[in-house]
Design a protein around this motif. Sequence first.
Motif, PDB file in Angstrom:
ATOM      1  N   ARG A 154       0.823  -1.228   0.069  1.00 52.47           N
ATOM      2  CA  ARG A 154      -0.086   0.072  -0.090  1.00 52.47           C
ATOM      3  C   ARG A 154       0.912   1.101   0.039  1.00 52.47           C
ATOM      4  NH1 ARG A 154      -1.955  -3.053   3.970  1.00 52.47           N
ATOM      5  NH2 ARG A 154      -1.040  -1.737   5.561  1.00 52.47           N
ATOM      6  N   ALA A 155       0.426   2.246  -0.935  1.00 52.83           N
ATOM      7  CA  ALA A 155       1.031   3.567  -0.782  1.00 52.83           C
ATOM      8  C   ALA A 155       0.165   4.517  -0.761  1.00 52.83           C
ATOM      9  CB  ALA A 155       2.032   3.466  -2.164  1.00 52.83           C
ATOM     10  N   LEU A 156       0.540   5.834  -0.313  1.00 52.61           N
ATOM     11  CA  LEU A 156      -0.134   7.084  -0.244  1.00 52.61           C
ATOM     12  C   LEU A 156       0.556   8.152  -0.704  1.00 52.61           C
ATOM     13  CD1 LEU A 156      -2.757   8.514   0.631  1.00 52.61           C
ATOM     14  CD2 LEU A 156      -1.514   8.915   2.947  1.00 52.61           C
ATOM     15  N   ALA A 157       0.174   8.690  -1.961  1.00 55.10           N
ATOM     16  CA  ALA A 157       0.893  10.049  -2.430  1.00 55.10           C
ATOM     17  C   ALA A 157       0.382  11.134  -1.971  1.00 55.10           C
ATOM     18  CB  ALA A 157       0.822   9.869  -4.117  1.00 55.10           C
ATOM     19  N   VAL A 158       1.002  11.953  -1.379  1.00 52.28           N
ATOM     20  CA  VAL A 158       0.437  13.425  -0.797  1.00 52.28           C
ATOM     21  C   VAL A 158       1.100  14.429  -1.382  1.00 52.28           C
ATOM     22  CG1 VAL A 158       0.191  14.761   1.501  1.00 52.28           C
ATOM     23  CG2 VAL A 158       0.225  12.217   1.574  1.00 52.28           C
ATOM     24  N   VAL A 159       0.591  15.280  -2.171  1.00 56.76           N
ATOM     25  CA  VAL A 159       0.953  16.561  -3.025  1.00 56.76           C
ATOM     26  C   VAL A 159       0.251  17.542  -2.720  1.00 56.76           C
ATOM     27  CG1 VAL A 159       2.290  15.139  -4.636  1.00 56.76           C
ATOM     28  CG2 VAL A 159      -0.029  15.671  -5.034  1.00 56.76           C
ATOM     29  N   ALA A 160       0.656  18.755  -3.153  1.00 58.70           N
ATOM     30  CA  ALA A 160       0.017  20.046  -3.116  1.00 58.70           C
ATOM     31  C   ALA A 160      -1.109  20.144  -3.974  1.00 58.70           C
ATOM     32  CB  ALA A 160       1.056  21.209  -2.972  1.00 58.70           C
ATOM     33  N   HIS A 161      -1.046  19.867  -5.355  1.00 59.10           N
ATOM     34  CA  HIS A 161      -1.892  20.231  -6.277  1.00 59.10           C
ATOM     35  C   HIS A 161      -2.179  19.036  -7.236  1.00 59.10           C
ATOM     36  CE1 HIS A 161       1.146  23.430  -5.815  1.00 59.10           C
ATOM     37  NE2 HIS A 161       0.056  24.145  -5.125  1.00 59.10           N
ATOM     38  N   SER A 173      -3.262   5.433  -3.277  1.00 61.76           N
ATOM     39  CA  SER A 173      -4.159   6.410  -2.855  1.00 61.76           C
ATOM     40  C   SER A 173      -3.634   7.796  -3.029  1.00 61.76           C
ATOM     41  CB  SER A 173      -4.772   6.140  -1.776  1.00 61.76           C
ATOM     42  OG  SER A 173      -5.459   4.833  -1.662  1.00 61.76           O
ATOM     43  N   TYR A 174      -4.362   8.746  -3.616  1.00 59.53           N
ATOM     44  CA  TYR A 174      -3.794  10.181  -3.529  1.00 59.53           C
ATOM     45  C   TYR A 174      -4.444  10.965  -2.438  1.00 59.53           C
ATOM     46  CZ  TYR A 174      -2.160   9.322  -8.496  1.00 59.53           C
ATOM     47  OH  TYR A 174      -1.291   8.864  -9.518  1.00 59.53           O
ATOM     48  N   LEU A 175      -3.599  12.013  -2.123  1.00 60.46           N
ATOM     49  CA  LEU A 175      -3.965  12.912  -1.238  1.00 60.46           C
ATOM     50  C   LEU A 175      -3.395  14.153  -1.730  1.00 60.46           C
ATOM     51  CD1 LEU A 175      -5.709  13.672   1.759  1.00 60.46           C
ATOM     52  CD2 LEU A 175      -3.380  13.670   2.672  1.00 60.46           C
ATOM     53  N   LEU A 176      -4.592  15.365  -1.720  1.00 62.78           N
ATOM     54  CA  LEU A 176      -4.209  16.444  -2.352  1.00 62.78           C
ATOM     55  C   LEU A 176      -4.496  17.490  -1.338  1.00 62.78           C
ATOM     56  CD1 LEU A 176      -4.986  14.957  -5.238  1.00 62.78           C
ATOM     57  CD2 LEU A 176      -4.164  16.666  -6.360  1.00 62.78           C
ATOM     58  N   ALA A 177      -3.493  18.294  -1.273  1.00 59.83           N
ATOM     59  CA  ALA A 177      -3.609  19.353  -0.271  1.00 59.83           C
ATOM     60  C   ALA A 177      -4.603  20.493  -0.739  1.00 59.83           C
ATOM     61  CB  ALA A 177      -2.463  20.151   0.370  1.00 59.83           C
ATOM     62  N   THR A 178      -4.564  20.915  -2.059  1.00 60.87           N
ATOM     63  CA  THR A 178      -5.574  21.694  -2.613  1.00 60.87           C
ATOM     64  C   THR A 178      -6.190  21.316  -3.680  1.00 60.87           C
ATOM     65  OG1 THR A 178      -4.106  22.807  -4.353  1.00 60.87           O
ATOM     66  CG2 THR A 178      -3.712  23.727  -2.119  1.00 60.87           C
ATOM     67  N   ARG A 179      -7.115  21.961  -4.266  1.00 55.94           N
ATOM     68  CA  ARG A 179      -7.754  21.667  -5.619  1.00 55.94           C
ATOM     69  C   ARG A 179      -7.252  22.273  -6.699  1.00 55.94           C
ATOM     70  NH1 ARG A 179     -12.596  18.581  -4.070  1.00 55.94           N
ATOM     71  NH2 ARG A 179     -12.739  18.920  -1.871  1.00 55.94           N
ATOM     72  N   GLY A 180      -5.943  23.075  -6.455  1.00 54.73           N
ATOM     73  CA  GLY A 180      -5.574  23.897  -7.530  1.00 54.73           C
ATOM     74  C   GLY A 180      -6.080  24.898  -8.259  1.00 54.73           C
ATOM     75  N   TRP A 238      13.594  27.337  -9.019  1.00 55.15           N
ATOM     76  CA  TRP A 238      13.045  27.554  -7.612  1.00 55.15           C
ATOM     77  C   TRP A 238      11.799  26.805  -7.366  1.00 55.15           C
ATOM     78  CZ3 TRP A 238      15.412  28.956  -3.430  1.00 55.15           C
ATOM     79  CH2 TRP A 238      14.620  29.494  -2.176  1.00 55.15           C
ATOM     80  N   ASN A 239      11.755  26.110  -6.292  1.00 50.88           N
ATOM     81  CA  ASN A 239      10.479  25.476  -5.996  1.00 50.88           C
ATOM     82  C   ASN A 239       9.255  26.387  -5.585  1.00 50.88           C
ATOM     83  OD1 ASN A 239       8.836  23.168  -5.608  1.00 50.88           O
ATOM     84  ND2 ASN A 239      10.090  22.423  -4.215  1.00 50.88           N
ATOM     85  N   THR A 240       8.090  25.990  -5.509  1.00 52.41           N
ATOM     86  CA  THR A 240       7.096  26.721  -5.031  1.00 52.41           C
ATOM     87  C   THR A 240       6.781  26.647  -3.306  1.00 52.41           C
ATOM     88  OG1 THR A 240       5.194  25.141  -5.177  1.00 52.41           O
ATOM     89  CG2 THR A 240       5.762  26.474  -7.217  1.00 52.41           C
ATOM     90  N   PRO A 241       6.207  27.585  -2.822  1.00 50.76           N
ATOM     91  CA  PRO A 241       5.842  27.316  -1.254  1.00 50.76           C
ATOM     92  C   PRO A 241       4.941  26.283  -0.975  1.00 50.76           C
ATOM     93  CG  PRO A 241       5.865  29.725  -2.069  1.00 50.76           C
ATOM     94  CD  PRO A 241       5.872  28.898  -3.339  1.00 50.76           C
ATOM     95  N   ASP A 242       3.950  26.109  -1.730  1.00 52.15           N
ATOM     96  CA  ASP A 242       3.339  24.910  -1.464  1.00 52.15           C
ATOM     97  C   ASP A 242       4.118  23.609  -1.599  1.00 52.15           C
ATOM     98  OD1 ASP A 242       0.990  26.490  -1.352  1.00 52.15           O
ATOM     99  OD2 ASP A 242      -0.267  25.884  -3.004  1.00 52.15           O
ATOM    100  N   HIS A 243       4.758  23.408  -2.647  1.00 51.13           N
ATOM    101  CA  HIS A 243       5.430  22.030  -2.594  1.00 51.13           C
ATOM    102  C   HIS A 243       6.345  21.955  -1.498  1.00 51.13           C
ATOM    103  CE1 HIS A 243       5.162  22.128  -7.487  1.00 51.13           C
ATOM    104  NE2 HIS A 243       4.173  21.816  -6.698  1.00 51.13           N
ATOM    105  N   LYS A 244       7.193  23.022  -1.179  1.00 48.45           N
ATOM    106  CA  LYS A 244       7.938  22.885  -0.094  1.00 48.45           C
ATOM    107  C   LYS A 244       7.268  22.325   1.317  1.00 48.45           C
ATOM    108  CE  LYS A 244       9.918  26.678  -1.127  1.00 48.45           C
ATOM    109  NZ  LYS A 244      10.854  28.013  -0.960  1.00 48.45           N
ATOM    110  N   ALA A 245       6.190  23.232   1.568  1.00 46.28           N
ATOM    111  CA  ALA A 245       5.341  23.070   2.775  1.00 46.28           C
ATOM    112  C   ALA A 245       4.754  21.552   2.744  1.00 46.28           C
ATOM    113  CB  ALA A 245       4.461  24.346   2.996  1.00 46.28           C
ATOM    114  N   VAL A 246       4.033  21.182   1.787  1.00 41.01           N
ATOM    115  CA  VAL A 246       3.520  19.970   1.764  1.00 41.01           C
ATOM    116  C   VAL A 246       4.427  18.803   1.804  1.00 41.01           C
ATOM    117  CG1 VAL A 246       1.997  18.336   0.577  1.00 41.01           C
ATOM    118  CG2 VAL A 246       1.223  20.684   0.701  1.00 41.01           C
TER     119      VAL A 246
END
Length: 243
Positions: free
Chosen positions: A14-21, A44-51, A129-137
């Motif tokens: 089992r894997a869970l993928a957690v990303v921002a967008h 399974s996927y978990l997204l912090a935002t709906r983009g 440069w990376n985005t703040p959302d990517h770094k935070a999540v």
Amino acid sequence: MTEQLSPMPEDWQRALAVVAHPDDLEYGAAAAIAAWTDAGKEVSYLLATRGEAGIDGIHPSKAAPLREREQIASAAVVGVTTVEFLDYRDGVIEYGLPVRRNIAAAIRRHRPELVITLNHRDTFHGGFWNTPDHKAVGRATLDAATDAGNRWIFPELVDQGLEPWNGVRWVAVAASPQPTHAVDATPGYERAVRSLLEHRAYIEGLTDEDPETYVRSFLDETLSANAPRFGGRLAVTFELFPR
């Protein structure tokens, strides 16, 4: 001599993928996910935002449901049927206890052995440069993998029926500028193309180029970049953190 990339572990279910967008996983990692689901693994996927802030020409109120639909369709192409959203506001996620808690809760629900996230470092390969959302999540996901196993961190989760899960064995960071491991992208390549193409509204907001031409060009460049470090094969790369 350039250090070679090791194959990703395969002894997990089992894997869970957690990303921002929406689309974060489709810019390369989906080729690995397709191979894993083909092998009978559950992802399974978990997204912090709906983009919702991702398309300049579409108001966030309309972009959010559109991008949610595109993400669900995109996930289905690579064999993923569980897609959840945390409803953080796109573009302004802050690293901290709330996001750690919500990701830890998801890890306790899904009980993965492998957790996948996107680059948490300041830059991508090439110095972009990376985005703040990517770094935070990304950073919160690395921390939440430990939080999920400690009943005294976020004890309110136990009150909600979410018992500690200390079964995460690795966190794999996609698109890291410091990769250590890789998956052969060749078997999942065509599905990765179709998966990214499901984000059509987003792609059409990015470029005037034909969407399929854009997608194949991007994936060809990304997946071939580390081929010399992986036996000449197209490679989805990860920085792997064992636990």
